[in-house]
Design a protein around this motif. Structure first.
Motif, PDB file in Angstrom:
ATOM      1  N   ALA A 183     -44.943 -19.252 -47.340  1.00 33.29           N
ATOM      2  CA  ALA A 183     -43.846 -18.739 -46.527  1.00 33.29           C
ATOM      3  C   ALA A 183     -42.991 -19.899 -46.036  1.00 33.29           C
ATOM      4  O   ALA A 183     -43.423 -21.058 -46.062  1.00 33.29           O
ATOM      5  CB  ALA A 183     -44.387 -17.952 -45.334  1.00 33.29           C
ATOM      6  N   TYR A 184     -41.781 -19.553 -45.589  1.00 32.58           N
ATOM      7  CA  TYR A 184     -40.896 -20.564 -45.018  1.00 32.58           C
ATOM      8  C   TYR A 184     -40.504 -20.145 -43.605  1.00 32.58           C
ATOM      9  O   TYR A 184     -39.992 -19.040 -43.389  1.00 32.58           O
ATOM     10  CB  TYR A 184     -39.634 -20.733 -45.873  1.00 32.58           C
ATOM     11  N   ALA A 185     -40.769 -21.055 -42.653  1.00 36.34           N
ATOM     12  CA  ALA A 185     -40.416 -20.818 -41.250  1.00 36.34           C
ATOM     13  C   ALA A 185     -39.251 -21.735 -40.896  1.00 36.34           C
ATOM     14  O   ALA A 185     -39.292 -22.932 -41.176  1.00 36.34           O
ATOM     15  CB  ALA A 185     -41.613 -21.115 -40.350  1.00 36.34           C
ATOM     16  N   GLN A 186     -38.209 -21.170 -40.304  1.00 36.24           N
ATOM     17  CA  GLN A 186     -37.022 -21.967 -39.972  1.00 36.24           C
ATOM     18  C   GLN A 186     -37.084 -22.439 -38.525  1.00 36.24           C
ATOM     19  O   GLN A 186     -37.518 -21.694 -37.640  1.00 36.24           O
ATOM     20  CB  GLN A 186     -35.768 -21.123 -40.182  1.00 36.24           C
ATOM     21  N   ARG A 187     -36.633 -23.672 -38.307  1.00 40.90           N
ATOM     22  CA  ARG A 187     -36.546 -24.141 -36.928  1.00 40.90           C
ATOM     23  C   ARG A 187     -35.350 -23.484 -36.247  1.00 40.90           C
ATOM     24  O   ARG A 187     -34.233 -23.520 -36.776  1.00 40.90           O
ATOM     25  CB  ARG A 187     -36.354 -25.648 -36.877  1.00 40.90           C
ATOM     26  N   VAL A 188     -35.602 -22.882 -35.091  1.00 36.18           N
ATOM     27  CA  VAL A 188     -34.527 -22.262 -34.306  1.00 36.18           C
ATOM     28  C   VAL A 188     -34.647 -22.801 -32.879  1.00 36.18           C
ATOM     29  O   VAL A 188     -35.703 -22.658 -32.257  1.00 36.18           O
ATOM     30  CB  VAL A 188     -34.658 -20.717 -34.299  1.00 36.18           C
ATOM     31  N   VAL A 189     -33.583 -23.460 -32.373  1.00 37.70           N
ATOM     32  CA  VAL A 189     -33.629 -23.926 -30.979  1.00 37.70           C
ATOM     33  C   VAL A 189     -33.188 -22.769 -30.083  1.00 37.70           C
ATOM     34  O   VAL A 189     -32.512 -21.833 -30.533  1.00 37.70           O
ATOM     35  CB  VAL A 189     -32.755 -25.191 -30.754  1.00 37.70           C
ATOM     36  N   HIS A 190     -33.569 -22.823 -28.795  1.00 36.82           N
ATOM     37  CA  HIS A 190     -33.333 -21.660 -27.938  1.00 36.82           C
ATOM     38  C   HIS A 190     -31.865 -21.259 -27.868  1.00 36.82           C
ATOM     39  O   HIS A 190     -31.541 -20.057 -27.879  1.00 36.82           O
ATOM     40  CB  HIS A 190     -33.908 -21.851 -26.539  1.00 36.82           C
ATOM     41  N   ALA A 191     -30.965 -22.253 -27.831  1.00 38.37           N
ATOM     42  CA  ALA A 191     -29.530 -21.953 -27.712  1.00 38.37           C
ATOM     43  C   ALA A 191     -29.017 -21.112 -28.888  1.00 38.37           C
ATOM     44  O   ALA A 191     -28.023 -20.401 -28.759  1.00 38.37           O
ATOM     45  CB  ALA A 191     -28.730 -23.248 -27.607  1.00 38.37           C
ATOM     46  N   GLU A 192     -29.718 -21.187 -30.030  1.00 35.69           N
ATOM     47  CA  GLU A 192     -29.291 -20.442 -31.227  1.00 35.69           C
ATOM     48  C   GLU A 192     -30.050 -19.130 -31.402  1.00 35.69           C
ATOM     49  O   GLU A 192     -29.812 -18.397 -32.365  1.00 35.69           O
ATOM     50  CB  GLU A 192     -29.535 -21.291 -32.493  1.00 35.69           C
TER      51      GLU A 192
ATOM     52  N   TYR B 199     -38.350 -22.500 -31.739  1.00 35.85           N
ATOM     53  CA  TYR B 199     -39.221 -21.536 -32.416  1.00 35.85           C
ATOM     54  C   TYR B 199     -39.304 -21.900 -33.900  1.00 35.85           C
ATOM     55  O   TYR B 199     -38.468 -22.662 -34.403  1.00 35.85           O
ATOM     56  CB  TYR B 199     -38.640 -20.120 -32.311  1.00 35.85           C
ATOM     57  N   ALA B 200     -40.286 -21.329 -34.607  1.00 35.96           N
ATOM     58  CA  ALA B 200     -40.366 -21.495 -36.059  1.00 35.96           C
ATOM     59  C   ALA B 200     -40.668 -20.136 -36.694  1.00 35.96           C
ATOM     60  O   ALA B 200     -41.751 -19.917 -37.257  1.00 35.96           O
ATOM     61  CB  ALA B 200     -41.437 -22.522 -36.425  1.00 35.96           C
ATOM     62  N   PRO B 201     -39.694 -19.194 -36.627  1.00 36.02           N
ATOM     63  CA  PRO B 201     -39.932 -17.868 -37.200  1.00 36.02           C
ATOM     64  C   PRO B 201     -39.896 -17.890 -38.731  1.00 36.02           C
ATOM     65  O   PRO B 201     -39.085 -18.596 -39.323  1.00 36.02           O
ATOM     66  CB  PRO B 201     -38.770 -17.035 -36.649  1.00 36.02           C
ATOM     67  N   VAL B 202     -40.778 -17.108 -39.341  1.00 38.30           N
ATOM     68  CA  VAL B 202     -40.837 -17.004 -40.803  1.00 38.30           C
ATOM     69  C   VAL B 202     -39.660 -16.151 -41.281  1.00 38.30           C
ATOM     70  O   VAL B 202     -39.508 -14.995 -40.860  1.00 38.30           O
ATOM     71  CB  VAL B 202     -42.183 -16.404 -41.255  1.00 38.30           C
ATOM     72  N   ILE B 203     -38.815 -16.726 -42.140  1.00 33.43           N
ATOM     73  CA  ILE B 203     -37.675 -15.976 -42.690  1.00 33.43           C
ATOM     74  C   ILE B 203     -37.873 -15.595 -44.159  1.00 33.43           C
ATOM     75  O   ILE B 203     -37.244 -14.656 -44.638  1.00 33.43           O
ATOM     76  CB  ILE B 203     -36.325 -16.711 -42.502  1.00 33.43           C
ATOM     77  N   TYR B 204     -38.723 -16.350 -44.871  1.00 31.45           N
ATOM     78  CA  TYR B 204     -39.035 -16.014 -46.268  1.00 31.45           C
ATOM     79  C   TYR B 204     -40.550 -15.965 -46.426  1.00 31.45           C
ATOM     80  O   TYR B 204     -41.241 -16.880 -45.978  1.00 31.45           O
ATOM     81  CB  TYR B 204     -38.517 -17.095 -47.240  1.00 31.45           C
ATOM     82  N   SER B 205     -41.059 -14.948 -47.112  1.00 28.61           N
ATOM     83  CA  SER B 205     -42.504 -14.906 -47.331  1.00 28.61           C
ATOM     84  C   SER B 205     -42.849 -14.280 -48.665  1.00 28.61           C
ATOM     85  O   SER B 205     -42.160 -13.366 -49.148  1.00 28.61           O
ATOM     86  CB  SER B 205     -43.189 -14.124 -46.207  1.00 28.61           C
ATOM     87  N   GLN B 206     -43.926 -14.770 -49.246  1.00 28.51           N
ATOM     88  CA  GLN B 206     -44.523 -14.142 -50.422  1.00 28.51           C
ATOM     89  C   GLN B 206     -45.078 -12.797 -49.966  1.00 28.51           C
ATOM     90  O   GLN B 206     -45.574 -12.679 -48.827  1.00 28.51           O
ATOM     91  CB  GLN B 206     -45.641 -15.057 -50.955  1.00 28.51           C
ATOM     92  N   ALA B 207     -45.014 -11.770 -50.831  1.00 31.86           N
ATOM     93  CA  ALA B 207     -45.401 -10.415 -50.408  1.00 31.86           C
ATOM     94  C   ALA B 207     -46.840 -10.356 -49.892  1.00 31.86           C
ATOM     95  O   ALA B 207     -47.150  -9.576 -48.983  1.00 31.86           O
ATOM     96  CB  ALA B 207     -45.211  -9.439 -51.563  1.00 31.86           C
ATOM     97  N   THR B 208     -47.712 -11.218 -50.431  1.00 30.52           N
ATOM     98  CA  THR B 208     -49.124 -11.208 -50.031  1.00 30.52           C
ATOM     99  C   THR B 208     -49.339 -11.618 -48.567  1.00 30.52           C
ATOM    100  O   THR B 208     -50.403 -11.374 -48.009  1.00 30.52           O
ATOM    101  CB  THR B 208     -49.931 -12.180 -50.923  1.00 30.52           C
TER     102      THR B 208
END
Ligand code: WA2
Length: 269
Positions: free
Chosen positions: A77-86, A112-121
């Motif tokens: 999976a890929y988690a993107q860095r998101v700062v609070h202001a964004e 934050y580091a929310p997952v934006i892309y993930s393998q279906a599994t």
């Protein structure tokens, strides 16, 4: 038993253990290399294109078709860095809100580091802030300041509750020099590409295929802290029995962590 047959038994144990350690290390390395290539794929198609030439559907399709390259990983999976202001802008664009690893709406954090892309599994980690889990968070911080692939200690993975370790590669915004300082790296971080080694079920699978599997008991330990070995695979054997054992060294590619495999006969030979 005579000393000669005892010597033979120990020799057999040694070669069986060395074979298993070699195979596990090899399959681990193959999987890590392919995750490295996925980190470069995200960097190339998400960040070096405007607008991004990657989306969840494409990521899911590509990672499903290349899953055979990562035999010990339950998914990536890929988690993107998101700062609070964004955060507000990010959530509006995604159409969902950032959740903690306990699946509650995330309280306010610096980043934050929310997952934006993930393998279906591993689709169950979509939208989860991977910094909200202690082991994943430590990996993220260490990966981005070193620029290297890092591993967690063994812990229970989400959903399956199997014992495993998480692998994390940092993905940077383009233009970061190879000799960048830790501070420059943190500033240029874009996100984190990683996956979970489901050691409990996938290593079991690997060992089951080998001849003589039922004769020996295999354990893998994280021995980073030598006075407190952590079980990574197998039931911890009771102390104090005298059957011979063999220890094989393992190198999973994170110099911060040390691992070893310990093998013994199921019954005294
Ligand atoms: N992936 C799958 N199952 C897990 C897990 C994980 N982390 N953590 C706990 N259970 C997207 O480092 C970035 C994957 C974390 C990457």
């Amino acid at each position: 038993m005579g000393t000669e047959s005892m010597r033979k038994a120990e020799e057999t144990l040694t070669s069986m253990c060395e074979e298993r350690a070699r195979m596990l290390q090899e399959q681990f390395a193959v999987s890590v290399n392919h995750v490295h290539a996925l980190a470069i794929l995200v960097s190339t198609f998400h960040y070096q294109k405007d607008p991004p030439a990657l989306d969840q559907e494409t990521f899911a399709k590509y990672t499903a078709r290349t899953a055979f390259e990562r035999p010990l990983l339950n998914g990536v999976a890929y988690a993107q860095r998101v700062v609070h202001a964004e955060r507000d802008l990010f959530e509006n664009r995604q159409g969902w809100i950032i959740k903690t690893m306990k699946r509650e709406p995330s309280p306010m954090q610096d980043e934050y580091a929310p997952v934006i892309y993930s393998q279906a599994t591993v689709s169950y980690i979509e939208a989860l802030d991977m910094m909200s889990g202690e082991e994943d968070r430590e990996n993220i911080l260490r990966a981005r300041s070193t620029g290297k692939a890092v591993l967690t200690r063994p812990f229970r993975l989400l959903e399956s509750n199997h014992l495993g370790v998480v692998l994390t590669f940092p993905v940077y915004l383009s233009g970061l020099p190879a000799d960048a300082t830790a501070e420059e790296r943190v500033k240029a971080i874009a996100g984190y590409l990683g996956g979970a080694f489901d050691v409990e079920s996938l290593v079991e699978n690997l060992l089951r295929q080998l001849a003589g599997n039922h004769e020996i008991v295999v354990n893998v330990y994280d021995v980073t802290n030598s006075s407190e070995p952590l079980v990574m695979y197998g039931a911890h054997p009771p102390d104090g029995h005298m059957s011979p054992s063999h220890v094989s060294m393992l190198d999973f590619g994170d110099p911060f962590r040390k691992h070893q495999m310990k093998c013994r006969y199921r019954k005294k030979p």
